[in-house]
Design a protein around this motif. Structure first.
Motif, PDB file in Angstrom:
ATOM      1  N   LEU A 186     -15.250  31.816  -1.072  1.00  0.00           N
ATOM      2  CA  LEU A 186     -13.945  31.403  -0.583  1.00  0.00           C
ATOM      3  C   LEU A 186     -13.007  32.613  -0.581  1.00  0.00           C
ATOM      4  O   LEU A 186     -13.237  33.590  -1.290  1.00  0.00           O
ATOM      5  CB  LEU A 186     -13.377  30.305  -1.480  1.00  0.00           C
ATOM      6  N   SER A 187     -11.973  32.519   0.208  1.00  0.00           N
ATOM      7  CA  SER A 187     -11.005  33.617   0.282  1.00  0.00           C
ATOM      8  C   SER A 187     -10.296  33.773  -1.061  1.00  0.00           C
ATOM      9  O   SER A 187     -10.298  32.866  -1.898  1.00  0.00           O
ATOM     10  CB  SER A 187      -9.973  33.354   1.374  1.00  0.00           C
ATOM     11  N   GLU A 188      -9.664  34.926  -1.248  1.00  0.00           N
ATOM     12  CA  GLU A 188      -8.944  35.174  -2.486  1.00  0.00           C
ATOM     13  C   GLU A 188      -7.844  34.133  -2.691  1.00  0.00           C
ATOM     14  O   GLU A 188      -7.609  33.666  -3.812  1.00  0.00           O
ATOM     15  CB  GLU A 188      -8.340  36.580  -2.469  1.00  0.00           C
ATOM     16  N   ALA A 189      -7.182  33.741  -1.604  1.00  0.00           N
ATOM     17  CA  ALA A 189      -6.123  32.741  -1.695  1.00  0.00           C
ATOM     18  C   ALA A 189      -6.688  31.390  -2.131  1.00  0.00           C
ATOM     19  O   ALA A 189      -6.098  30.691  -2.965  1.00  0.00           O
ATOM     20  CB  ALA A 189      -5.419  32.603  -0.345  1.00  0.00           C
ATOM     21  N   GLN A 190      -7.847  31.031  -1.562  1.00  0.00           N
ATOM     22  CA  GLN A 190      -8.476  29.765  -1.942  1.00  0.00           C
ATOM     23  C   GLN A 190      -8.913  29.781  -3.408  1.00  0.00           C
ATOM     24  O   GLN A 190      -8.740  28.804  -4.136  1.00  0.00           O
ATOM     25  CB  GLN A 190      -9.689  29.496  -1.045  1.00  0.00           C
ATOM     26  N   ARG A 191      -9.453  30.900  -3.843  1.00  0.00           N
ATOM     27  CA  ARG A 191      -9.902  30.996  -5.234  1.00  0.00           C
ATOM     28  C   ARG A 191      -8.719  30.965  -6.196  1.00  0.00           C
ATOM     29  O   ARG A 191      -8.793  30.362  -7.274  1.00  0.00           O
ATOM     30  CB  ARG A 191     -10.724  32.270  -5.422  1.00  0.00           C
ATOM     31  N   ARG A 192      -7.615  31.578  -5.793  1.00  0.00           N
ATOM     32  CA  ARG A 192      -6.405  31.519  -6.623  1.00  0.00           C
ATOM     33  C   ARG A 192      -5.908  30.084  -6.721  1.00  0.00           C
ATOM     34  O   ARG A 192      -5.456  29.642  -7.772  1.00  0.00           O
ATOM     35  CB  ARG A 192      -5.297  32.409  -6.034  1.00  0.00           C
ATOM     36  N   GLU A 210     -20.250  38.295  -5.625  1.00  0.00           N
ATOM     37  CA  GLU A 210     -20.117  39.733  -5.517  1.00  0.00           C
ATOM     38  C   GLU A 210     -21.479  40.379  -5.731  1.00  0.00           C
ATOM     39  O   GLU A 210     -22.362  39.844  -6.370  1.00  0.00           O
ATOM     40  CB  GLU A 210     -19.135  40.246  -6.582  1.00  0.00           C
ATOM     41  N   VAL A 245     -20.820  32.796   1.968  1.00  0.00           N
ATOM     42  CA  VAL A 245     -19.600  33.591   1.923  1.00  0.00           C
ATOM     43  C   VAL A 245     -18.641  32.974   0.916  1.00  0.00           C
ATOM     44  O   VAL A 245     -18.324  31.781   1.011  1.00  0.00           O
ATOM     45  CB  VAL A 245     -18.928  33.651   3.314  1.00  0.00           C
ATOM     46  N   THR A 250     -18.544  25.404   4.025  1.00  0.00           N
ATOM     47  CA  THR A 250     -17.401  25.139   3.151  1.00  0.00           C
ATOM     48  C   THR A 250     -17.837  24.451   1.866  1.00  0.00           C
ATOM     49  O   THR A 250     -17.379  24.804   0.768  1.00  0.00           O
ATOM     50  CB  THR A 250     -16.364  24.260   3.882  1.00  0.00           C
TER      51      THR A 250
END
Length: 363
Positions: A84-90, A311, A82, A340
């Motif tokens: 990382l979240s969009e926030a983590q990637r940002r 994706e 899975v 993680t």
């Protein structure tokens, strides 16, 4: 049905052990996970998993902990990691976006990855053996020596001394440099070596034939040097503070053996699962010092047009990707948080791929 439920029990044991690092019992599993069966049934499943080699009971009255086989089953089911979240990637992009050079990006990547995982991060610079030539400059530095400054497509700069019997005129050296840059740009270093020899042997370059031969030898030497990576490491002190030094002593010995480590992580980055991440658990590394450690690695620096493994179809993405030019990875105990770590390694590798591709198009 029994086998399917048994594997759910195994997954639950691995998850709980990774979180607590304490042997897991059937009662706690029943409370923490909605397995739909009694504690006695879970206890029977755990006994069967022990018989099959997935779990081990360290003490007679204690719960159970995963074996290498148990971790391997768990990791293989994480093949479609899975992202990382969009926030983590940002956050990753924001931290790495300030990089002013490839070296800076690699150092930042190692530091960031160790902070995310709490483990040792290892990032390799692109190997010269897999690089293509962007530009070369030859500068006289002594009576019989020229310094060749070689810039590759990834932005890496290498220097090589060229011994010459007699120094040609400056305009002759400049003319040879111009021909090399025109004809070799975008070629591998081994192909560049062949091309430079051909230039030196052609009419009009008689006075710099010796220089051309020396430069060709330098290119050929660089192309053969698979170990020409630089390693950037971070997180050893962080890992030492969170685990027993006695347990980690062999791991630190392994970190000193950089050639062995580089070969292992490079091979892992090229033998990946569907998500483009390679994982070696304990004895799978065939390295005694890593017997109680796991290594997660991913290649970076493929082409800018590669699909994002986070994706679409990850298996198709892995098949479409080319050979990596270097790797990024994490090393920690076998009870590491695999989900993680795999996601973080892949995210950093993805960023470095974009960074390298962007530098290629800047020239």
């Amino acid at each position: 049905m029994t086998q399917s439920r048994r594997m759910l029990v195994l997954r639950a044991v691995v998850e709980d052990y990774i979180r607590s690092q304490e042997p897991v019992g059937s009662t706690s599993l029943t409370k923490e996970h909605n397995l739909g069966v009694s504690s006695a049934t879970v206890r029977n499943d755990m006994a069967a998993l022990e018989d099959e080699g997935y779990l081990i009971q360290p003490h007679t009255s204690a719960g159970r902990v995963p074996t290498e086989k148990g971790y391997r089953y768990f990791v293989d089911r994480l093949a479609t990691v899975v992202p990382l979240s969009e926030a983590q990637r940002r956050g990753i992009n924001s931290f790495l976006a300030g990089s002013v050079s490839l070296q800076d990006a690699l150092q930042r990547s190692a530091r960031l990855l160790s902070e995310i995982t709490g483990q040792v991060a290892v990032v390799a610079s692109p190997s010269l053996a897999k690089a293509t030539l962007r530009h070369v400059e030859m500068v006289p530095v002594a009576m019989g020596t020229l310094l060749a400054v070689v810039i590759t497509d990834t932005g890496r700069v290498a220097q090589h001394g060229l011994a010459v019997s007699s120094m040609p005129a400056a305009d002759s050296i400049a003319r040879l440099s111009g021909a090399v840059n025109e004809q070799c740009a975008g070629l591998s270093l081994s192909k560049s070596a062949e091309t430079v020899r051909a230039i030196g042997a052609s009419a009009g370059y008689e006075d710099v034939r010796g220089v051309a031969e020396s430069l060709a030898d330098a290119f050929a030497s660089m192309a053969l040097d698979e170990r020409a990576n630089e390693l950037y490491m971070s997180g050893a002190s962080r890992l030492a503070h969170s685990h027993s030094l006695a347990d980690l002593a062999p791991l630190f010995d392994a970190l000193e053996e950089q050639v062995v480590l580089m070969k292992l992580m490079s091979n892992l980055s090229e033998e990946t699962n569907a998500a483009g991440v390679g994982v070696s658990i304990g004895s799978e590394s065939h390295t005694p010092e890593l017997l109680h450690a796991s290594v997660v690695s991913s290649g970076y620096g493929r082409t800018a047009s590669d699909p994002d493994p986070g994706e679409g179809n990850p298996a198709q993405s892995a098949r479409d990707a080319g050979e990596p030019i270097a790797f990024v990875g994490s090393i920690g105990p076998t009870h590491m948080d695999y989900a993680t770590t795999m996601a973080a390694v892949k995210a950093v590798a993805r960023y470095l791929t974009a960074f390298v591709s962007e530098r290629r198009t800047q020239d």
